[in-house]
Design a protein around this motif. Structure first.
Motif, short mmCIF file in Angstrom:
data_model
loop_
_atom_site.label_atom_id
_atom_site.label_comp_id
_atom_site.label_asym_id
_atom_site.label_seq_id
_atom_site.Cartn_x
_atom_site.Cartn_y
_atom_site.Cartn_z
N VAL A 78 4.49 -11.11 11.75
CA VAL A 78 5.53 -10.54 10.95
C VAL A 78 5.17 -10.70 9.59
N MET A 79 4.59 -11.72 8.92
CA MET A 79 4.05 -11.84 7.51
C MET A 79 3.12 -11.10 7.18
N ASN A 80 1.88 -11.06 8.19
CA ASN A 80 0.86 -10.06 7.80
C ASN A 80 1.34 -8.61 7.77
N GLY A 81 2.25 -8.41 8.60
CA GLY A 81 2.71 -6.82 8.72
C GLY A 81 3.50 -6.51 7.23
N PHE A 82 4.22 -7.49 6.87
CA PHE A 82 5.07 -7.30 5.65
C PHE A 82 4.20 -7.35 4.50
N ARG A 83 3.28 -7.95 4.61
CA ARG A 83 1.97 -8.14 3.71
C ARG A 83 1.31 -6.74 3.28
N GLU A 84 1.06 -6.48 4.40
CA GLU A 84 0.14 -5.13 4.53
C GLU A 84 1.04 -3.88 4.00
N GLU A 85 2.28 -3.84 4.46
CA GLU A 85 3.20 -2.92 4.03
C GLU A 85 3.38 -2.99 2.47
N LEU A 86 3.62 -3.88 2.20
CA LEU A 86 3.92 -4.24 0.57
C LEU A 86 2.70 -3.88 -0.39
N THR A 87 1.46 -4.23 0.39
CA THR A 87 0.30 -3.90 -0.46
C THR A 87 0.13 -2.46 -0.57
N SER A 88 0.47 -1.56 0.48
CA SER A 88 0.08 -0.44 0.74
C SER A 88 1.27 0.47 -0.21
N ARG A 89 2.35 -0.10 -0.16
CA ARG A 89 3.35 0.72 -0.97
C ARG A 89 2.95 0.56 -2.48
N LEU A 90 2.77 -0.58 -2.75
CA LEU A 90 2.38 -0.87 -4.50
C LEU A 90 1.17 0.06 -4.82
N MET A 103 10.46 2.42 -1.76
CA MET A 103 10.65 1.28 -2.57
C MET A 103 11.53 1.48 -3.78
N TYR A 104 12.69 0.96 -3.86
CA TYR A 104 13.76 1.75 -4.89
C TYR A 104 13.34 1.59 -6.10
N GLU A 105 12.44 0.56 -6.61
CA GLU A 105 11.99 0.46 -7.93
C GLU A 105 11.20 1.89 -8.35
N TYR A 106 10.46 2.22 -7.54
CA TYR A 106 9.62 3.51 -7.85
C TYR A 106 10.68 4.69 -7.41
N ASP A 107 11.43 4.92 -6.53
CA ASP A 107 12.39 6.21 -6.24
C ASP A 107 13.40 6.17 -7.38
N SER A 108 13.85 5.09 -8.00
CA SER A 108 14.66 5.28 -9.02
C SER A 108 14.20 5.42 -10.61
N ASN A 109 12.96 5.45 -10.60
CA ASN A 109 12.59 5.22 -11.83
C ASN A 109 11.46 6.43 -12.40
#
Length: 193
Positions: free
Chosen positions: A12-24, A158-164
């Motif tokens: 789960v943590m590796n999947g979360f890390r991969e998803e977060l990295t790819s979005r950022l 990602m709300y930070e990008y979608d709202s700014n």
């Protein structure tokens, strides 16, 4: 049971890390080039015309702006891209949920899903954008502004990008910032590794 729990948590943590990295990294280049003069002229870089690049080059013009709609205002980041530098796998093209990408018409923009919801905007709505650059007039300094039309809505997840963020053609961003039409103020480089 303990080993099974560890394997599940690590998965789960590796999947979360991969998803977060790819979005950022999806919205930001791996490398960014800026100019001290806040202007990068296309003619001064030979790699703009190199057909054999091993990396993706995405020149853009970015500025802070103020969006005003229905007596509500919000600070945003305006990014201007040239359509010919948007590759088929560019994050913006792959995340438009309504409408389409902006054309060469310099009054068209694509805004984030969260920003549209927050301000009650939808496709074909118009709003004003104000840039902190000023025009000198006989009445003093007046901020530069333009009325724009929404042709697309994106959702990056990602709300930070979608709202700014607001995306438009580079010609509009250059015009608002008083830059030459053959210039940018940032170059993003996407590498394979």
């Amino acid at each position: 049971i303990g080993v099974g729990a560890i394997i599940i948590v690590m998965g789960v943590m590796n999947g979360f890390r991969e998803e977060l990295t790819s979005r950022l990294l999806g919205i930001n280049g791996h490398l960014n080039i800026y100019s001290y003069e806040n202007e990068i002229n296309k003619e001064s870089f030979s790699f703009f015309n190199d057909e054999n690049l091993t990396y993706k080059l995405s020149p853009l013009t970015q500025a802070q702006a103020f969006l005003v709609s229905n007596n509500v205002s919000k600070g945003v980041l305006l990014r201007g891209y040239d359509n010919k530098h948007l590759s088929a796998d560019h994050f913006l093209l792959n995340n438009i949920v309504e409408g389409s990408i902006f054309g060469n018409n310099i009054n068209e923009v694509v805004i984030g899903y969260a920003l549209a919801t927050q301000l009650g905007l939808k496709l074909k709505d118009k709003f004003k954008i104000i840039i902190p650059k000023t025009d000198n007039t006989i009445f003093g300094n007046i901020p530069r502004f333009k009325t724009l039309s929404i042709v697309g809505i994106f959702n990056l997840g990602m709300y930070e990008y979608d709202s700014n963020y607001i995306f438009t053609h580079v010609n509009l961003a250059n015009k608002l910032l008083m830059l030459d039409q053959n210039s940018y103020n940032q170059i993003e480089i996407f590498i394979k590794d």
